[in-house]
Enzyme design. Sequence first.
Site, PDB file in Angstrom:
ATOM      1  N   GLU A  74      39.492  73.954  -6.936  1.00  0.00           N
ATOM      2  CA  GLU A  74      38.294  74.689  -7.324  1.00  0.00           C
ATOM      3  C   GLU A  74      37.193  74.544  -6.284  1.00  0.00           C
ATOM      4  OE1 GLU A  74      40.495  73.629 -11.091  1.00  0.00           O
ATOM      5  OE2 GLU A  74      39.964  72.622  -9.229  1.00  0.00           O
ATOM      6  N   PRO A 285      52.776  64.959  -1.310  1.00  0.00           N
ATOM      7  CA  PRO A 285      52.339  64.819  -2.707  1.00  0.00           C
ATOM      8  C   PRO A 285      50.993  65.494  -2.950  1.00  0.00           C
ATOM      9  CG  PRO A 285      53.101  62.716  -1.815  1.00  0.00           C
ATOM     10  CD  PRO A 285      52.973  63.662  -0.661  1.00  0.00           C
ATOM     11  N   ARG A 286      50.842  66.026  -4.152  1.00  0.00           N
ATOM     12  CA  ARG A 286      49.603  66.706  -4.524  1.00  0.00           C
ATOM     13  C   ARG A 286      48.433  65.743  -4.621  1.00  0.00           C
ATOM     14  NH1 ARG A 286      45.582  69.943  -4.577  1.00  0.00           N
ATOM     15  NH2 ARG A 286      44.782  70.655  -6.573  1.00  0.00           N
ATOM     16  N   LEU A 332      44.708  64.598   3.457  1.00  0.00           N
ATOM     17  CA  LEU A 332      44.049  65.650   2.690  1.00  0.00           C
ATOM     18  C   LEU A 332      43.504  66.711   3.631  1.00  0.00           C
ATOM     19  CD1 LEU A 332      42.037  63.513   0.098  1.00  0.00           C
ATOM     20  CD2 LEU A 332      44.186  64.729  -0.269  1.00  0.00           C
ATOM     21  N   GLY A 333      43.529  67.960   3.187  1.00  0.00           N
ATOM     22  CA  GLY A 333      42.935  69.045   3.965  1.00  0.00           C
ATOM     23  C   GLY A 333      43.793  69.552   5.095  1.00  0.00           C
ATOM     24  N   GLU A 334      45.067  69.173   5.149  1.00  0.00           N
ATOM     25  CA  GLU A 334      45.917  69.570   6.270  1.00  0.00           C
ATOM     26  C   GLU A 334      47.112  70.417   5.832  1.00  0.00           C
ATOM     27  OE1 GLU A 334      45.346  66.479   9.883  1.00  0.00           O
ATOM     28  OE2 GLU A 334      46.839  65.860   8.396  1.00  0.00           O
ATOM     29  N   LEU A 359      49.958  78.902  -4.360  1.00  0.00           N
ATOM     30  CA  LEU A 359      50.912  79.459  -3.391  1.00  0.00           C
ATOM     31  C   LEU A 359      50.216  80.298  -2.324  1.00  0.00           C
ATOM     32  CD1 LEU A 359      51.366  82.758  -4.060  1.00  0.00           C
ATOM     33  CD2 LEU A 359      52.469  81.778  -6.064  1.00  0.00           C
TER      34      LEU A 359
END
EC number: 2.4.99.12
Length: 456
Positions: A74, A285-286, A332-334, A359
């Site tokens: 978000e 992983p998320r 993160l962010g990649e 997706l």
Amino acid sequence: MPRDSTVLALQRAFYSTALWLAQPLLRLRLARRARLEPGYAEAVEERFGDYGARPARVAGPGELLWVHAVSLGETRAAGVLLEAVRRTLPGVRILLTHGTATGRAQGRSLLQPGDQQAWLPWDTPAAVRRFFDHFQPRMGILMETEVWPNLVHEAAARGIPLALANARLNARSYARAQALGRLARAAYGGLRAVWAQTEADAERLRRLGAPVEGVFGNLKFDAAPDPGLLQRGALWRARWGRPVVMLASSREGEEAAFLKHFRRLAGEKWSSDAPENEVTPLLVPRHPQRFDAVEALAEGLGLKVQRRSHWGEAGPPRASDHAGIVCVGDSLGEMPLYYAWADVALLGGSFEPLGGQNLIEAAASGCPLILGPHTFNFAEAAEEAIAAGAALRVADMAEGVAAGLSLLQQADRRAAMSERARAFAQQHRGAAERTAEAVGRLWETAVARAPRRGDR
């Protein structure tokens, strides 16, 4: 009507009491999460409406546009929207609130001088009142699904317009909202405007009494992948020299199933000494608190693990023996980097009944995508991606891994899927400008209705 009002008041009182009683459990949960993600230990009292230790307000009453983006996805959508809103409302000051540590960390990059950032408090009446007393925003934008009964009720009582932007409501969430009866209808009906992602979302929201004013599409289509990350991923692919099959934004349970079927189906392609046959699995992983657990899972299976955090910008080191290696994307962010490195990706969250992860980023990065059976969070986008030839649907993880390995042998098909994915993402852009225009109109209405400074 009086009876309806009485029932609603009783439901709200029961809901509020339950949340108040749950606060000790929330504190325990935050403490546990903070051990894995230190961001959860930051400004904990803000979660309960205590903002007293914050610096003096840098914006006057009624000068803040408040945007609530609960988590990482978000917040990224909010970043796209804020870029367009700042063009529509030059000089506007933003209050950005969150519910997760990853959302808050990402949100810092969106702030400009005069903006503020905080946790949104737990939805108890007292905490919500303290939040509005402290920040006094002129209007608020809730991103995607964040409709809280006490929050909406208090904003309406204060005359603060709230809009739900990039709004989505899948069939499961709709059923849960229906079960709440009048409490949910009052919350959705108390919004000033709702801008939905799809017609299906809009219809479900209307049934709950939400004032849907437009179907603008998904803001995430307007988020272009970082060109630098895409370029670096392409360089990694050339340097690594072996095909890569990725499980993207994976959730608990999916990594174990992926490795099980990968080991069974890849067979000699994973253990062969011939470089052209070796296939590398990449797990991303998320949630960052699971990075160590995923590494431990792979090592428990006797596999050799290489983690992104141990590499520099040059990427994974060359190895004389790639057989049996599992790479873990623990950053993160990649995601664009990982999508550019991978030859094909399986979409996490879609192989367990979790609704699937985003997706759109994969499509915009041009990565051929394989979807599991559970994509209800992005149902319309998933079907459209399949129809466009940008993605494939499979029944389970075994079929997904088999399809990924099969695509590695079909270079022309992968190239076609990659081009179709980029075209699919490009065709759905435009939600940001449409939403920003609607925000601007609602802001001007709020300004016109606000009391003059001398009348306060």
